[in-house]
Design an enzyme around this catalytic site. Structure first.
Site, PDB file in Angstrom:
ATOM      1  N   LEU A 206      -2.595  22.036  -7.015  1.00 50.30           N
ATOM      2  CA  LEU A 206      -3.086  22.749  -5.828  1.00 50.30           C
ATOM      3  C   LEU A 206      -2.491  24.142  -5.742  1.00 50.30           C
ATOM      4  O   LEU A 206      -3.194  25.119  -5.527  1.00 50.30           O
ATOM      5  CB  LEU A 206      -2.767  21.962  -4.565  1.00 50.30           C
ATOM      6  CG  LEU A 206      -3.177  22.627  -3.248  1.00 50.30           C
ATOM      7  CD1 LEU A 206      -4.691  22.737  -3.157  1.00 50.30           C
ATOM      8  CD2 LEU A 206      -2.619  21.864  -2.046  1.00 50.30           C
ATOM      9  N   GLY A 207      -1.171  24.232  -5.884  1.00 46.65           N
ATOM     10  CA  GLY A 207      -0.526  25.530  -5.759  1.00 46.65           C
ATOM     11  C   GLY A 207      -0.233  25.910  -4.328  1.00 46.65           C
ATOM     12  O   GLY A 207      -0.397  27.067  -3.928  1.00 46.65           O
TER      13      GLY A 207
ATOM     14  N   HIS B 152       8.993   0.800 -15.225  1.00 48.75           N
ATOM     15  CA  HIS B 152      10.388   0.347 -15.206  1.00 48.75           C
ATOM     16  C   HIS B 152      10.606  -0.924 -16.031  1.00 48.75           C
ATOM     17  O   HIS B 152      11.738  -1.248 -16.373  1.00 48.75           O
ATOM     18  CB  HIS B 152      10.888   0.174 -13.763  1.00 48.75           C
ATOM     19  CG  HIS B 152      10.349  -1.018 -13.045  1.00 48.75           C
ATOM     20  ND1 HIS B 152       9.357  -0.938 -12.095  1.00 48.75           N
ATOM     21  CD2 HIS B 152      10.654  -2.336 -13.126  1.00 48.75           C
ATOM     22  CE1 HIS B 152       9.094  -2.142 -11.615  1.00 48.75           C
ATOM     23  NE2 HIS B 152       9.866  -3.013 -12.237  1.00 48.75           N
TER      24      HIS B 152
ATOM     25  N   GLY C 242      10.259 -10.215 -12.208  1.00 51.87           N
ATOM     26  CA  GLY C 242       9.408 -10.703 -13.296  1.00 51.87           C
ATOM     27  C   GLY C 242       7.940 -10.558 -12.969  1.00 51.87           C
ATOM     28  O   GLY C 242       7.091 -10.521 -13.854  1.00 51.87           O
ATOM     29  N   ASN C 243       7.616 -10.495 -11.651  1.00 47.91           N
ATOM     30  CA  ASN C 243       6.235 -10.228 -11.233  1.00 47.91           C
ATOM     31  C   ASN C 243       5.847  -8.773 -11.478  1.00 47.91           C
ATOM     32  O   ASN C 243       4.665  -8.428 -11.449  1.00 47.91           O
ATOM     33  CB  ASN C 243       6.049 -10.506  -9.742  1.00 47.91           C
ATOM     34  CG  ASN C 243       5.544 -11.907  -9.462  1.00 47.91           C
ATOM     35  OD1 ASN C 243       6.229 -12.687  -8.843  1.00 47.91           O
ATOM     36  ND2 ASN C 243       4.346 -12.229  -9.938  1.00 47.91           N
ATOM     37  N   SER C 244       6.848  -7.902 -11.679  1.00 45.45           N
ATOM     38  CA  SER C 244       6.555  -6.481 -11.864  1.00 45.45           C
ATOM     39  C   SER C 244       5.564  -6.286 -12.995  1.00 45.45           C
ATOM     40  O   SER C 244       5.761  -6.787 -14.102  1.00 45.45           O
ATOM     41  CB  SER C 244       7.844  -5.712 -12.177  1.00 45.45           C
ATOM     42  OG  SER C 244       8.681  -5.644 -11.057  1.00 45.45           O
TER      43      SER C 244
ATOM     44  N   ASP D  21       5.158   4.971 -11.884  1.00 48.46           N
ATOM     45  CA  ASP D  21       5.781   3.725 -12.334  1.00 48.46           C
ATOM     46  C   ASP D  21       4.774   2.847 -13.085  1.00 48.46           C
ATOM     47  O   ASP D  21       4.734   1.636 -12.914  1.00 48.46           O
ATOM     48  CB  ASP D  21       6.401   2.942 -11.178  1.00 48.46           C
ATOM     49  CG  ASP D  21       7.296   1.797 -11.667  1.00 48.46           C
ATOM     50  OD1 ASP D  21       7.856   1.922 -12.768  1.00 48.46           O
ATOM     51  OD2 ASP D  21       7.395   0.769 -10.965  1.00 48.46           O
TER      52      ASP D  21
END
Length: 462
Positions: A265-266, A104, A207-209, A134
């Site tokens: 997996l299905g 993001h 801003g830490n992201s 993310d």
């Protein structure tokens, strides 16, 4: 009486000693100078600032052009530029120049720069985007002196362990905050498809992201990703993506892949509640119940059956479908993995082949145009790969991958993730078939779609 007093004194003496010990002054200079600084010196050189920008060119409206002509004569209609910017943090995970950050932070960005701790700014290429976790991986041009952060073992973390969050909150510069692991395997955070987070009370702010969550050995145990806050600031509840998933994404980038390929997996899974647990003879509501098994899937080949309850993946406990998805996704796409299930009260271990979801039929992406209700919708053929990518139940039809704002498709309420099943009673078999049907036109459009597992029909005038 004197003897009773003596016994009481003997009992209280150790307690008094313990109290005195906890109140003792530091006995050495080293004890006075206890600090997290050595950990920060190891980890901080690998934490960087990430700056993203996207330049959009927009033309003036007709009314604005008329205004300029009236007062300034005929002037060239030069496009106006609008610049969108983002700011976040990143972590160098390979001295060759690989940087991991949150998706993001750089989503929709076309230009990305990285600022190193020594203030050097370097242009970065986005080599991998993975919205499902993310996460994104950037590649810096060859740069001397890069310090990479070593990966830690997030499975070894326990609630109460001390951790440090390092990043660039509010753009003020590198900042370190300290806290503990408040929780593990947190779900329903809502920032990625793989809801399995480390919760910490180390202060995390905007801003830490993309910054680092490190253990007391200065090893990367998570990428700070989200905060729980109504004000936008830290309230002591932050979430980090565990290092084990970060490593999977980084390894894909190292291998030259632009996307992360995960095992398929299905089978459809559902959570086990108390009522189901009682009916299945389980001691407590835990595991992932197999609701259905898809044909010709790894689940079917392994012998997985409807009604099985998955308890473990490769010896690791599974508490719910999210937990299974997390453990299974970490295993890569080669070889096999043991999956332990409860079947009729007995534990069985099955061997599931690790392979990516097949893209059969090919997705054949189309963006529909014209005067049909589908104009502005981008559609894909349904396949196990598309269903896995968009977190849909496998079924026939055509999947809507995107809807343009303001388009006819948007105005009638079509949404990303809708599965178009039939049009005017005729089954929609492929994107090309839908395009042919849409171009043919109709006085009335009777559209049947599947959304969130519910089938609905809407009628639109031609």
């Amino acid at each position: 009486m004197r003897r009773a007093a003596f016994v009481l004194a003997a009992i209280l003496a150790p307690l008094a000693g313990a109290e005195a010990q906890t109140r003792m002054a530091p006995a050495s200079q080293a004890q006075v100078q206890l600090s997290f600084a050595p950990v920060v010196k190891v980890a901080a050189p690998a934490v960087v600032n990430v700056y993203g920008a996207r330049v959009e060119r927009t033309r003036r409206s007709a009314a604005m052009d008329e205004f300029f002509r009236r007062f300034f004569g005929d002037l060239p209609s030069t496009p106006a530029e609008r610049v969108q910017r983002s700011l976040g943090s990143g972590v160098i995970v390979d001295a060759s120049g690989l940087v991991v950050t949150n998706h993001h932070v750089i989503a929709e960005m076309t230009e990305v720069k990285v600022a190193l701790p020594d203030n050097r700014e370097i242009e970065a290429e986005i080599v991998l985007r993975d919205p499902r976790t993310d996460l994104a991986v950037l590649k810096l041009k060859p740069t001397p002196g890069l310090k990479a952060l070593e990966f830690g073992d997030d499975d070894a973390l326990e609630v109460g362990d001390i951790v440090l969050a390092i990043g660039n909150p509010f753009g003020v510069g590198r900042t370190v905050t300290q806290g503990i692991v408040s929780g593990l395997a947190r779900t329903n955070v809502g920032v990625s498809d793989y809801g399995y987070f480390i919760q910490t009370d180390a202060a995390i702010n905007p801003g830490n992201s993309g910054g680092a969550l490190v253990d007391m050995q200065g090893r990367l145990v998570g990428i700070n990703s989200a905060i729980f806050s109504k004000s936008g600031g830290s309230v002591g509840i932050g979430f980090a993506i565990p290092a084990s998933m970060v490593k999977v994404v980084v390894d894909s980038a190292r291998a030259g892949s632009r996307t992360v390929r995960r095992p398929y997996l299905g089978a459809s899974l559902q959570a086990v509640n108390q009522e189901l647990a009682d009916g299945l003879g389980l001691e407590r509501p835990t595991g992932a119940l197999v609701a259905s098994v898809h044909e010709k899937s790894p689940a079917e080949a392994a012998g997985l059956r409807r009604g099985d309850v998955i308890l473990e993946v490769d010896g690791r406990q599974v508490d719910d479908p999210d937990g299974f998805g997390w453990r299974f996704a970490l295993k890569g796409i080669s070889g096999e993995v043991p999956v332990t299930v409860n079947r009729g009260g007995l534990r069985r271990t099955l061997s599931v082949r690790l392979q990516p979801a097949p893209e059969i039929p090919p997705r054949d992406q189309l963006t529909l145009r014209g005067r049909s209700p589908f104009s502005g919708a981008t559609v894909l053929n349904a396949s196990p790969a598309v269903a896995e990518e968009m977190q849909l139940d496998l079924q026939d039809g055509v999947v809507i991958a995107d809807v343009e704002d303001g388009s006819l498709a948007s105005r009638i309420g079509l949404q990303k993730g809708d599965v178009l099943l039939s049009l005017n009673g005729e089954k929609i078999a492929s994107t090309r078939e839908l395009d042919r049907m849409a171009r043919a036109g109709a006085q009335v459009w009777r559209i049947t779609i599947s959304r969130g597992g519910q089938v609905m029909t809407t009628v639109v005038g031609g």
